[in-house]
Design a protein around this motif. Structure first.
Motif, PDB file in Angstrom:
ATOM      1  N   TRP A  87      -3.186 -10.273  -1.630  1.00 40.01           N
ATOM      2  CA  TRP A  87      -4.219 -10.215  -0.876  1.00 40.01           C
ATOM      3  C   TRP A  87      -5.149 -11.423  -1.434  1.00 40.01           C
ATOM      4  O   TRP A  87      -5.201 -11.876  -2.518  1.00 40.01           O
ATOM      5  CB  TRP A  87      -5.069  -8.762  -0.852  1.00 40.01           C
ATOM      6  CG  TRP A  87      -4.100  -7.847  -0.633  1.00 40.01           C
ATOM      7  CD1 TRP A  87      -3.867  -6.769  -1.523  1.00 40.01           C
ATOM      8  CD2 TRP A  87      -3.382  -7.350   0.585  1.00 40.01           C
ATOM      9  NE1 TRP A  87      -2.912  -5.692  -0.811  1.00 40.01           N
ATOM     10  CE2 TRP A  87      -2.438  -6.046   0.488  1.00 40.01           C
ATOM     11  CE3 TRP A  87      -3.452  -7.888   1.788  1.00 40.01           C
ATOM     12  CZ2 TRP A  87      -1.874  -5.629   1.308  1.00 40.01           C
ATOM     13  CZ3 TRP A  87      -2.779  -7.430   2.812  1.00 40.01           C
ATOM     14  CH2 TRP A  87      -1.711  -6.342   2.628  1.00 40.01           C
TER      15      TRP A  87
ATOM     16  N   PHE B  61      -9.465 -11.484  -1.432  1.00 44.99           N
ATOM     17  CA  PHE B  61     -10.584 -10.864  -1.194  1.00 44.99           C
ATOM     18  C   PHE B  61     -11.801 -11.766  -0.920  1.00 44.99           C
ATOM     19  O   PHE B  61     -11.984 -12.742  -1.864  1.00 44.99           O
ATOM     20  CB  PHE B  61     -10.855  -9.841  -2.365  1.00 44.99           C
ATOM     21  CG  PHE B  61      -9.773  -8.693  -2.484  1.00 44.99           C
ATOM     22  CD1 PHE B  61      -9.797  -7.509  -1.568  1.00 44.99           C
ATOM     23  CD2 PHE B  61      -8.724  -8.877  -3.346  1.00 44.99           C
ATOM     24  CE1 PHE B  61      -8.958  -6.696  -1.807  1.00 44.99           C
ATOM     25  CE2 PHE B  61      -7.803  -8.003  -3.649  1.00 44.99           C
ATOM     26  CZ  PHE B  61      -7.766  -6.733  -2.437  1.00 44.99           C
TER      27      PHE B  61
ATOM     28  N   GLN C 190     -13.918  -5.025  -0.369  1.00 43.04           N
ATOM     29  CA  GLN C 190     -12.585  -4.435  -0.818  1.00 43.04           C
ATOM     30  C   GLN C 190     -11.626  -4.173   0.268  1.00 43.04           C
ATOM     31  O   GLN C 190     -11.727  -4.679   1.515  1.00 43.04           O
ATOM     32  CB  GLN C 190     -13.000  -2.996  -1.152  1.00 43.04           C
ATOM     33  CG  GLN C 190     -13.797  -3.162  -2.790  1.00 43.04           C
ATOM     34  CD  GLN C 190     -13.928  -1.656  -3.322  1.00 43.04           C
ATOM     35  OE1 GLN C 190     -12.933  -1.473  -3.958  1.00 43.04           O
ATOM     36  NE2 GLN C 190     -15.041  -1.102  -3.093  1.00 43.04           N
ATOM     37  N   ARG C 191     -10.539  -3.624  -0.062  1.00 40.21           N
ATOM     38  CA  ARG C 191      -9.359  -3.426   0.880  1.00 40.21           C
ATOM     39  C   ARG C 191     -10.026  -2.794   2.384  1.00 40.21           C
ATOM     40  O   ARG C 191     -10.565  -1.854   2.200  1.00 40.21           O
ATOM     41  CB  ARG C 191      -8.498  -2.605   0.150  1.00 40.21           C
ATOM     42  CG  ARG C 191      -6.975  -2.370   1.270  1.00 40.21           C
ATOM     43  CD  ARG C 191      -5.841  -1.553   0.518  1.00 40.21           C
ATOM     44  NE  ARG C 191      -5.642  -2.219  -0.594  1.00 40.21           N
ATOM     45  CZ  ARG C 191      -4.172  -2.484  -0.831  1.00 40.21           C
ATOM     46  NH1 ARG C 191      -3.195  -1.980  -0.183  1.00 40.21           N
ATOM     47  NH2 ARG C 191      -3.889  -3.063  -2.109  1.00 40.21           N
TER      48      ARG C 191
ATOM     49  N   ALA D 207      -7.466  -8.985   3.183  1.00 49.64           N
ATOM     50  CA  ALA D 207      -6.802  -7.639   2.447  1.00 49.64           C
ATOM     51  C   ALA D 207      -7.219  -6.639   3.605  1.00 49.64           C
ATOM     52  O   ALA D 207      -7.818  -5.706   3.148  1.00 49.64           O
ATOM     53  CB  ALA D 207      -7.558  -7.448   1.412  1.00 49.64           C
TER      54      ALA D 207
ATOM     55  N   TYR E 293      -3.687   2.616   1.723  1.00 49.30           N
ATOM     56  CA  TYR E 293      -5.248   2.870   1.368  1.00 49.30           C
ATOM     57  C   TYR E 293      -5.019   4.005   0.185  1.00 49.30           C
ATOM     58  O   TYR E 293      -6.117   4.836   0.233  1.00 49.30           O
ATOM     59  CB  TYR E 293      -6.006   2.939   2.425  1.00 49.30           C
ATOM     60  CG  TYR E 293      -6.353   2.046   3.393  1.00 49.30           C
ATOM     61  CD1 TYR E 293      -7.550   0.831   3.109  1.00 49.30           C
ATOM     62  CD2 TYR E 293      -5.463   1.534   4.391  1.00 49.30           C
ATOM     63  CE1 TYR E 293      -7.505  -0.273   3.815  1.00 49.30           C
ATOM     64  CE2 TYR E 293      -5.626   0.225   5.110  1.00 49.30           C
ATOM     65  CZ  TYR E 293      -6.816  -0.597   4.777  1.00 49.30           C
ATOM     66  OH  TYR E 293      -6.598  -1.678   5.279  1.00 49.30           O
TER      67      TYR E 293
ATOM     68  N   GLU F 252      -3.263   1.974  -4.590  1.00 54.97           N
ATOM     69  CA  GLU F 252      -3.407   0.828  -4.105  1.00 54.97           C
ATOM     70  C   GLU F 252      -4.866   0.429  -4.384  1.00 54.97           C
ATOM     71  O   GLU F 252      -5.009  -0.752  -4.569  1.00 54.97           O
ATOM     72  CB  GLU F 252      -2.982   0.839  -2.588  1.00 54.97           C
ATOM     73  CG  GLU F 252      -1.593   1.062  -2.281  1.00 54.97           C
ATOM     74  CD  GLU F 252      -1.035   2.533  -2.314  1.00 54.97           C
ATOM     75  OE1 GLU F 252      -0.054   2.542  -2.499  1.00 54.97           O
ATOM     76  OE2 GLU F 252      -1.979   3.217  -2.541  1.00 54.97           O
ATOM     77  N   LEU F 253      -5.927   1.301  -3.928  1.00 55.76           N
ATOM     78  CA  LEU F 253      -7.390   0.856  -4.421  1.00 55.76           C
ATOM     79  C   LEU F 253      -7.668   0.798  -5.865  1.00 55.76           C
ATOM     80  O   LEU F 253      -8.135  -0.509  -6.007  1.00 55.76           O
ATOM     81  CB  LEU F 253      -8.050   1.965  -3.765  1.00 55.76           C
ATOM     82  CG  LEU F 253      -7.961   2.360  -2.262  1.00 55.76           C
ATOM     83  CD1 LEU F 253      -8.782   3.424  -1.678  1.00 55.76           C
ATOM     84  CD2 LEU F 253      -8.328   1.047  -1.271  1.00 55.76           C
TER      85      LEU F 253
ATOM     86  N   ASP G  62      -6.252  -2.755  -6.861  1.00 55.08           N
ATOM     87  CA  ASP G  62      -6.913  -4.183  -6.363  1.00 55.08           C
ATOM     88  C   ASP G  62      -7.807  -4.169  -7.164  1.00 55.08           C
ATOM     89  O   ASP G  62      -7.964  -5.665  -7.520  1.00 55.08           O
ATOM     90  CB  ASP G  62      -7.419  -3.604  -4.941  1.00 55.08           C
ATOM     91  CG  ASP G  62      -6.699  -3.530  -3.669  1.00 55.08           C
ATOM     92  OD1 ASP G  62      -5.388  -4.115  -3.876  1.00 55.08           O
ATOM     93  OD2 ASP G  62      -7.098  -3.109  -2.773  1.00 55.08           O
TER      94      ASP G  62
ATOM     95  N   VAL H  81      -7.867  -7.773  -9.353  1.00 54.55           N
ATOM     96  CA  VAL H  81      -9.172  -8.811  -9.242  1.00 54.55           C
ATOM     97  C   VAL H  81      -9.291  -9.199 -10.650  1.00 54.55           C
ATOM     98  O   VAL H  81      -9.579 -10.549 -11.054  1.00 54.55           O
ATOM     99  CB  VAL H  81     -10.033  -7.996  -8.479  1.00 54.55           C
ATOM    100  CG1 VAL H  81     -11.435  -8.844  -8.844  1.00 54.55           C
ATOM    101  CG2 VAL H  81      -9.877  -8.153  -6.996  1.00 54.55           C
TER     102      VAL H  81
END
Length: 299
Positions: A29, A31, A76-77, A83, A91, A95-96, A99, A103
């Motif tokens: 992704w 962001f 965020q996602r 993303a 979600y 997964e969160l 992320d 990052v």
């Protein structure tokens, strides 16, 4: 991360700090992000909540930059166009959390001071419980510890069940999108009544991007309550900031949060303040955050 199409951070080293737009490629992704402060400053990462963006942290980004920190907030996602997977299953908790770690890895940050509000606060609790070794300090704004929140929901006398009743709507596919955007997004305008009109318009515009509102609501739809509670021990030095006019999170869950933590803990209540603390109580929140960070300079 870059402020152009690139992959590395540009430094905002001016004596008068400003917020730069940036992109952070992390995993599969990209962001969108906002950054402020000297590139070599101690890194602080901010996680926004629903239904906002990283812009909600503008005052804190500038306040920390003036104190010499490198402040970073990312959309965020679901909120970042780069993303925004369409499937609900993308979600989930893992997964969160992934992320946030991606990052940090993309920015070369081994340990960070993590700050989260609303859903970003719920996510910050997860990161602290699952990846505490990556954190120097934790600051959560508004959102109680998930175990304290669950206990309050189960206690009919606490009032939290009613305060959380909106979640049923948000988990209803299609109906939530329709209701939230009906009558020129009247639902959102009412929720953001305490914010300036131009700020509200920017948040609404962001959610009108293709797939953005569904992506944001997928945080609610993919949630596994048991997984949220099973995060292990949190030993990270923690500041929890709650406001006494928060319509989403009541006092019982807020006051019960400290019992769930085993590390240094400070609970701060902001009087006469609503849920949107980073904006409606920007100065006291920034002051409390700076005090918290300064208390653990070598953690």
């Amino acid at each position: 991360m870059s402020t152009s199409a690139g992959r590395a951070v540009g430094g905002a080293d001016s004596a008068q700090p400003f917020v730069e737009g940036a992109e952070i490629p992390a995993g599969e992704w990209v962001f969108n992000a906002r950054v402020a402060g000297p590139s070599g400053g101690r890194p602080v990462l901010f996680l926004h909540g629903f239904p906002q963006t990283s812009a909600s942290w503008t005052a804190q980004l500038l306040g920390l930059a003036r104190a010499g920190y490198r402040a970073i907030a990312f959309d965020q996602r679901g909120y970042s166009p780069g993303a925004r997977p369409p499937q609900e299953s993308a979600y989930g908790r893992d997964e969160l959390v992934g992320d946030v770690i991606a990052v940090l890895d993309a920015l070369g940050i081994e340990r960070v001071d993590l700050v989260g509000h609303d859903w970003g606060g719920a996510l910050a609790w997860q990161v602290a419980g699952l990846h505490g070794e990556r954190l120097r300090t934790l600051t959560v704004v508004s959102t109680p510890h998930p175990v304290a929140l669950t206990s309050a929901v189960r206690d009919a006398a606490s009032g939290q069940r009613e305060q959380s009743s909106y979640i049923h709507l948000f988990r209803t596919r299609g109906a939530a999108e329709e209701k939230i955007m009906a009558n020129d997004a009247a639902y959102l305008r009412a929720a953001f009544a305490s914010l300036p009109a131009d700020v509200t318009e920017r948040y609404i515009a962001a959610l009108r991007e293709p797939g953005a509102l569904t992506g944001a609501l997928n945080w609610y739809r993919a949630v596994d309550p048991k997984a949220l509670r099973d995060i292990g021990e949190i030993t990270t030095p923690t500041l929890y900031v709650w406001s006494d006019r928060d319509t989403a999170f009541g006092r019982p869950a807020a006051e019960a949060t400290g019992a769930q933590l085993s590390g240094p803990y400070h609970f701060e209540i902001l009087p006469n303040t609503d849920h949107w603390i980073p904006e409606t109580a920007a100065e006291p929140l920034t002051k409390a955050l700076l005090t918290h960070l300064a208390a653990f300079p070598n953690n």
